[in-house]
Structures are given as structure tokens and as C-alpha cells.
Motif scaffolding. Sequence first.
Motif, PDB file in Angstrom:
ATOM      1  N   MET A   1     -83.220  16.524 -14.135  1.00 43.71           N
ATOM      2  CA  MET A   1     -83.699  15.596 -15.140  1.00 43.71           C
ATOM      3  C   MET A   1     -83.319  14.188 -14.691  1.00 43.71           C
ATOM      4  SD  MET A   1     -83.034  17.688 -18.625  1.00 43.71           S
ATOM      5  CE  MET A   1     -84.190  16.688 -19.485  1.00 43.71           C
ATOM      6  N   SER A   2     -84.230  13.291 -14.829  1.00 46.87           N
ATOM      7  CA  SER A   2     -84.034  11.976 -14.245  1.00 46.87           C
ATOM      8  C   SER A   2     -83.266  11.018 -15.149  1.00 46.87           C
ATOM      9  CB  SER A   2     -85.380  11.386 -13.860  1.00 46.87           C
ATOM     10  OG  SER A   2     -86.225  11.357 -14.978  1.00 46.87           O
ATOM     11  N   ARG A   3     -83.658  10.849 -16.364  1.00 55.69           N
ATOM     12  CA  ARG A   3     -83.078   9.840 -17.241  1.00 55.69           C
ATOM     13  C   ARG A   3     -82.296  10.522 -18.354  1.00 55.69           C
ATOM     14  NH1 ARG A   3     -84.292   7.415 -22.109  1.00 55.69           N
ATOM     15  NH2 ARG A   3     -86.214   8.528 -22.459  1.00 55.69           N
ATOM     16  N   ARG A   4     -81.069  10.066 -18.568  1.00 57.87           N
ATOM     17  CA  ARG A   4     -80.245  10.626 -19.638  1.00 57.87           C
ATOM     18  C   ARG A   4     -80.780  10.145 -20.986  1.00 57.87           C
ATOM     19  NH1 ARG A   4     -76.375  13.011 -21.747  1.00 57.87           N
ATOM     20  NH2 ARG A   4     -74.677  12.179 -22.957  1.00 57.87           N
ATOM     21  N   ILE A   5     -80.930  11.093 -21.906  1.00 55.07           N
ATOM     22  CA  ILE A   5     -81.400  10.782 -23.255  1.00 55.07           C
ATOM     23  C   ILE A   5     -80.181  10.598 -24.136  1.00 55.07           C
ATOM     24  CG2 ILE A   5     -82.705  11.644 -25.243  1.00 55.07           C
ATOM     25  CD1 ILE A   5     -84.352  13.297 -23.141  1.00 55.07           C
ATOM     26  N   SER A   6     -80.117   9.492 -24.842  1.00 56.87           N
ATOM     27  CA  SER A   6     -78.967   9.229 -25.708  1.00 56.87           C
ATOM     28  C   SER A   6     -78.972  10.195 -26.894  1.00 56.87           C
ATOM     29  CB  SER A   6     -78.998   7.786 -26.222  1.00 56.87           C
ATOM     30  OG  SER A   6     -80.047   7.629 -27.170  1.00 56.87           O
ATOM     31  N   THR A   7     -77.803  10.401 -27.462  1.00 56.17           N
ATOM     32  CA  THR A   7     -77.683  11.267 -28.637  1.00 56.17           C
ATOM     33  C   THR A   7     -78.565  10.744 -29.759  1.00 56.17           C
ATOM     34  OG1 THR A   7     -75.426  11.859 -28.024  1.00 56.17           O
ATOM     35  CG2 THR A   7     -76.058  12.217 -30.319  1.00 56.17           C
ATOM     36  N   GLU A   8     -78.568   9.451 -29.947  1.00 55.42           N
ATOM     37  CA  GLU A   8     -79.375   8.838 -31.007  1.00 55.42           C
ATOM     38  C   GLU A   8     -80.869   9.120 -30.803  1.00 55.42           C
ATOM     39  OE1 GLU A   8     -80.581   4.331 -31.957  1.00 55.42           O
ATOM     40  OE2 GLU A   8     -78.418   4.735 -32.171  1.00 55.42           O
ATOM     41  N   ASP A   9     -81.353   8.921 -29.587  1.00 61.43           N
ATOM     42  CA  ASP A   9     -82.770   9.168 -29.301  1.00 61.43           C
ATOM     43  C   ASP A   9     -83.111  10.655 -29.403  1.00 61.43           C
ATOM     44  OD1 ASP A   9     -83.162   6.456 -28.899  1.00 61.43           O
ATOM     45  OD2 ASP A   9     -83.171   6.605 -26.698  1.00 61.43           O
ATOM     46  N   GLY A  10     -82.209  11.508 -28.928  1.00 57.73           N
ATOM     47  CA  GLY A  10     -82.435  12.947 -29.005  1.00 57.73           C
ATOM     48  C   GLY A  10     -82.506  13.438 -30.438  1.00 57.73           C
ATOM     49  N   ARG A  11     -81.572  12.983 -31.255  1.00 55.38           N
ATOM     50  CA  ARG A  11     -81.570  13.394 -32.665  1.00 55.38           C
ATOM     51  C   ARG A  11     -82.788  12.857 -33.410  1.00 55.38           C
ATOM     52  NH1 ARG A  11     -75.146  12.620 -34.076  1.00 55.38           N
ATOM     53  NH2 ARG A  11     -74.462  14.545 -33.059  1.00 55.38           N
ATOM     54  N   ALA A  12     -83.200  11.646 -33.082  1.00 54.41           N
ATOM     55  CA  ALA A  12     -84.396  11.079 -33.714  1.00 54.41           C
ATOM     56  C   ALA A  12     -85.632  11.893 -33.345  1.00 54.41           C
ATOM     57  CB  ALA A  12     -84.565   9.614 -33.305  1.00 54.41           C
ATOM     58  N   ALA A  13     -85.734  12.302 -32.081  1.00 50.19           N
ATOM     59  CA  ALA A  13     -86.877  13.119 -31.647  1.00 50.19           C
ATOM     60  C   ALA A  13     -86.865  14.475 -32.349  1.00 50.19           C
ATOM     61  CB  ALA A  13     -86.852  13.295 -30.133  1.00 50.19           C
ATOM     62  N   LEU A  14     -85.704  15.093 -32.456  1.00 53.42           N
ATOM     63  CA  LEU A  14     -85.605  16.378 -33.162  1.00 53.42           C
ATOM     64  C   LEU A  14     -86.001  16.231 -34.625  1.00 53.42           C
ATOM     65  CD1 LEU A  14     -82.317  17.735 -31.577  1.00 53.42           C
ATOM     66  CD2 LEU A  14     -84.594  18.767 -31.375  1.00 53.42           C
ATOM     67  N   ALA A  15     -85.595  15.133 -35.252  1.00 48.56           N
ATOM     68  CA  ALA A  15     -85.976  14.885 -36.648  1.00 48.56           C
ATOM     69  C   ALA A  15     -87.482  14.696 -36.760  1.00 48.56           C
ATOM     70  CB  ALA A  15     -85.238  13.658 -37.189  1.00 48.56           C
ATOM     71  N   GLY A  16     -88.067  14.019 -35.797  1.00 47.58           N
ATOM     72  CA  GLY A  16     -89.521  13.829 -35.797  1.00 47.58           C
ATOM     73  C   GLY A  16     -90.264  15.146 -35.678  1.00 47.58           C
ATOM     74  N   VAL A  17     -89.790  16.039 -34.800  1.00 43.22           N
ATOM     75  CA  VAL A  17     -90.413  17.355 -34.650  1.00 43.22           C
ATOM     76  C   VAL A  17     -90.252  18.157 -35.934  1.00 43.22           C
ATOM     77  CG1 VAL A  17     -90.284  19.551 -33.416  1.00 43.22           C
ATOM     78  CG2 VAL A  17     -90.195  17.405 -32.140  1.00 43.22           C
ATOM     79  N   ALA A  18     -89.067  18.106 -36.532  1.00 39.11           N
ATOM     80  CA  ALA A  18     -88.798  18.860 -37.762  1.00 39.11           C
ATOM     81  C   ALA A  18     -89.619  18.358 -38.941  1.00 39.11           C
ATOM     82  CB  ALA A  18     -87.313  18.793 -38.099  1.00 39.11           C
ATOM     83  N   SER A  19     -90.020  17.095 -38.901  1.00 35.29           N
ATOM     84  CA  SER A  19     -90.777  16.517 -40.012  1.00 35.29           C
ATOM     85  C   SER A  19     -92.172  17.116 -40.145  1.00 35.29           C
ATOM     86  CB  SER A  19     -90.897  15.000 -39.846  1.00 35.29           C
ATOM     87  OG  SER A  19     -91.855  14.679 -38.839  1.00 35.29           O
ATOM     88  N   GLY A  20     -92.652  17.728 -39.073  1.00 30.00           N
ATOM     89  CA  GLY A  20     -94.011  18.270 -39.088  1.00 30.00           C
ATOM     90  C   GLY A  20     -95.059  17.243 -38.716  1.00 30.00           C
ATOM     91  N   ASP A  21     -94.657  15.998 -38.580  1.00 25.25           N
ATOM     92  CA  ASP A  21     -95.572  14.934 -38.179  1.00 25.25           C
ATOM     93  C   ASP A  21     -94.906  14.114 -37.073  1.00 25.25           C
ATOM     94  OD1 ASP A  21     -97.796  13.279 -38.137  1.00 25.25           O
ATOM     95  OD2 ASP A  21     -97.013  11.976 -39.733  1.00 25.25           O
TER      96      ASP A  21
END
Length: 117
Positions: A1-21
Motif C-alpha cells: 500500500m502506497s499512502r498511509r490513511i490517517s485514522t480520521e480519514d479511515g473512520r470517516a470513510a467507514l462512516a460514509g459506507v455505513a450511512s448507505g450513501d
Amino acid sequence: MSRRISTEDGRAALAGVASGDPGRTDLPTAVRYLLQLLAEKAPGHTVEMRVPPFGAVQVLEGPRHTRGTPPNVVETDPMTWISVALGDEQWADAAAEGRIRASGVRSDLSDLLPLRP
């Protein structure tokens, strides 16, 4: 994996997926973030964990694989990966349904899950 994803960005992405939208980048970021956490939890080169088309990591200590298809490979779709990585679904159930394809004697990664984002 090339670029480290920050905890903040990772959690935001997971929340976005969980939102259904989810936003356009939420699913790939969530998958890559969870792969990153797996690689941090079990560093090594014995098993290749693939979640096409978004990413793959090598995990677990042991013999290093350098050419051709690795002897221990796990592949699944993005939503199944997120579900088992977060503990919303059991590895064995997804594997029994054919949504996780695992080959090799060390390819059962269920002891490493769930991850804690």
C-alpha cells in the motif's frame, strides 16, 4: 500500500459506507484503511489478502513470497471485507457462502478479526 490513511480519514470513510450513501471515495478508502490495519496487526509476507479492485496486502510472518501466485491467498469483495473486518459478519459464514475465497494452509485470517478502527 502506497499512502498511509490517517485514522480520521479511515473512520470517516467507514462512516460514509455505513450511512448507505457513501461519497465517491468512501468505499475504496474504507477498504484500504482496513487492509492497512490488518497489515499493521499481522506484518509479514506469508498470506496475500486481496480486495479487488481496491487493494491487497501481504500479512503474517513466515516465508516471504516474491514471484508468481502466492501459496496463501485470500480474496473477497469490498463489502464482505468491511463486514468481516469490523466483526459484523463471521469469517466462516462468509467463506461458507463463497464470498471469501481462501487457498493455502495459512489463509484463515479469522483469528485476526475483528479489527478496531
